[in-house]
Design an enzyme around this catalytic site. Structure first.
Site, PDB file in Angstrom:
ATOM      1  N   TYR A 192       0.825  -1.210   0.000  1.00  0.00           N
ATOM      2  CA  TYR A 192       0.000   0.000   0.000  1.00  0.00           C
ATOM      3  C   TYR A 192       0.862   1.264   0.000  1.00  0.00           C
ATOM      4  O   TYR A 192       0.363   2.362  -0.204  1.00  0.00           O
ATOM      5  CB  TYR A 192      -0.953   0.028   1.202  1.00  0.00           C
ATOM      6  CG  TYR A 192      -1.982  -1.088   1.203  1.00  0.00           C
ATOM      7  CD1 TYR A 192      -2.313  -1.760   0.024  1.00  0.00           C
ATOM      8  CD2 TYR A 192      -2.628  -1.465   2.360  1.00  0.00           C
ATOM      9  CE1 TYR A 192      -3.250  -2.773   0.014  1.00  0.00           C
ATOM     10  CE2 TYR A 192      -3.572  -2.484   2.364  1.00  0.00           C
ATOM     11  CZ  TYR A 192      -3.874  -3.137   1.191  1.00  0.00           C
ATOM     12  OH  TYR A 192      -4.805  -4.146   1.193  1.00  0.00           O
ATOM     13  N   LYS A 237       3.521 -15.440   1.120  1.00  0.00           N
ATOM     14  CA  LYS A 237       3.538 -16.286  -0.073  1.00  0.00           C
ATOM     15  C   LYS A 237       4.999 -16.505  -0.427  1.00  0.00           C
ATOM     16  O   LYS A 237       5.485 -16.030  -1.461  1.00  0.00           O
ATOM     17  CB  LYS A 237       2.780 -15.591  -1.217  1.00  0.00           C
ATOM     18  CG  LYS A 237       1.279 -15.491  -1.013  1.00  0.00           C
ATOM     19  CD  LYS A 237       0.538 -16.763  -1.369  1.00  0.00           C
ATOM     20  CE  LYS A 237       0.547 -16.990  -2.862  1.00  0.00           C
ATOM     21  NZ  LYS A 237      -0.081 -18.297  -3.193  1.00  0.00           N
TER      22      LYS A 237
END
Ligand code: NAD
Length: 370
Positions: free
Chosen positions: A143, A194
């Site tokens: 972000y 991930k």
């Protein structure tokens, strides 16, 4: 008695002032019955601050937040300010506070009370007794990472770019918050990323493992890919206690966990910064719901999320575990007794407004403390 706990209360807009009034009842109760005294300062934020002082987060509010031990925040925003340009909107009030106070760890508990089992999106057996805590890194990651933007390519077509970037210091400091919480709870923590497809994920996994091995050998750490974690949360949520994730994954997983409880008006949150020399962290506590303009001023808002945010404040900023647990128990007992605000109404229960719910919690506190 000297008031050595300095609180800044920022009710904000919409239902914020209505639900905060009920927390003030609890604070007054504590002043009288528990011999704990708070020095309370009340300030302006959001639309209320725009109207009075021309800014959604005036300097005077930031200074008061800096001088306090903890901030209890209501909610901001509403149709009155919807036409303002993006950089003048009430919602910037909370963003500036988070930034100026350096609050990087967002904590969202998802707890299912027996009385509200039916409100969950899952079958009662899967969520009975559920009590998990999602820790989301909230100032870094995709972000905020650079480069970002939408650019025009040589052939005239557009390309959108966001960058997931984390330093090991950013990962380690939020991991410590999660490990500390796990240590106080069941000693179990799951870190999600991930690492199979992302370099930042590989670093995340490595740093969390290093911090765990060096500083928290007593906490059982496991790692999980974020997509698998989403599936596990929706199918076997009780396997989790503390779940740690980046800004992006934490954002998604905390909303998913909130859906398991099924009630926006019941969910508190905290955002914490770095500890100072005395070990105390800057902190802001707020319900996860917004200013609910559709019901503002009607006296029907559920004050429980704001009350439970105050309980989190007592536990995390002042170490007042017993008092925090007392407030949580009082809320739970009132619901078990059948009172419901409109948002959590169920057949056969008694529908009440904000004030009656607040008064009932204080009466229950009286009973529990007798
Ligand atoms: P919202 O959370 O305010 O409301 C969503 C729905 O839930 C509404 O129907 C509302 O009536 C209901 N609801 C929310 N809290 C409730 C409570 N305590 N008791 C009973 N019902 C409750 O979200 P929204 O409608 O998307 O946003 C409204 C405004 O709030 C917007 O201006 C938005 O930007 C702002 N907002 C602020 C914050 C914050 O202050 N941190 C967070 C989210 C949204």
């Amino acid at each position: 008695m000297t008031a050595n706990k300095r609180l800044l209360v920022l009710p904000g807009d919409g239902i914020g002032p209505e639900v905060m009034r009920e927390v003030r009842r609890v604070i007054d109760w504590m002043d009288h019955r528990r011999h704990v005294s708070f020095a309370i300062d009340e300030g302006l934020v959001g639309g209320a601050a725009i109207d009075a002082l021309g800014s959604p987060c005036p300097d005077v509010t930031v200074e008061a937040a800096m001088a306090s031990d903890a901030v209890l925040f209501g909610s901001v925003g509403g149709p009155k300010w919807d036409s303002l340009p993006f950089d003048k909107r009430p919602e910037l009030g909370i963003l500036r506070l988070r930034q100026d106070l350096g609050l990087f760890a967002n904590l969202r508990p998802a707890k299912v009370m027996d009385a509200l089992l039916d409100a969950s999106s899952l079958k009662p057996d899967l969520v009975r007794g559920l009590d998990i805590m999602i820790v989301r890194e909230s100032t870094g990651g995709i972000y905020f990472g650079e480069p970002r933007g939408i650019e025009i390519m040589a052939d005239g077509s557009r390309r959108g770019i966001d960058t997931e970037v984390y330093t090991e210091q950013e990962i380690a400091r939020v991991a410590r918050v999660a490990f500390d919480l796990a240590r106080r709870r069941t000693g179990k923590m799951t870190s999600v990323e991930k690492a199979n497809v992302m370099q930042s994920g590989r670093l995340w996994r490595a740093v969390v493992s290093e911090v765990g091995a060096a500083e928290y050998p007593d906490v059982t750490l496991s790692h999980m890919y974020a997509d698998n974690c989403a599936m596990q949360l929706a199918s076997r949520p009780k396997q989790f206690d503390v779940v740690l994730g980046s800004n992006l994954f934490g954002d998604l997983l905390s909303d998913l966990a909130a859906a398991l409880t099924g009630s926006l008006g019941m969910l508190p949150s905290a955002t914490l910064g770095a500890p100072d020399a005395s070990g105390r962290r800057r902190a802001l506590y707020e319900p996860i719901h917004g200013s609910a303009p559709d019901i503002a001023g009607k006296g029907v808002a559920n004050p429980c999320a704001q009350m439970l945010s105050f309980a989190m404040l007592l536990r995390l900023s002042f170490g007042m575990e017993e008092d925090a647990a007392l407030i949580e128990k009082a809320v739970e007992n009132v619901l078990a007794g059948g009172l419901r605000t409109a948002d959590i109404m169920q057949p056969g229960r008694a529908r009440v407004g904000t004030t009656v719910m607040g008064e009932a919690v204080v009466r229950e506190l009286d009973k529990l403390a007798a």
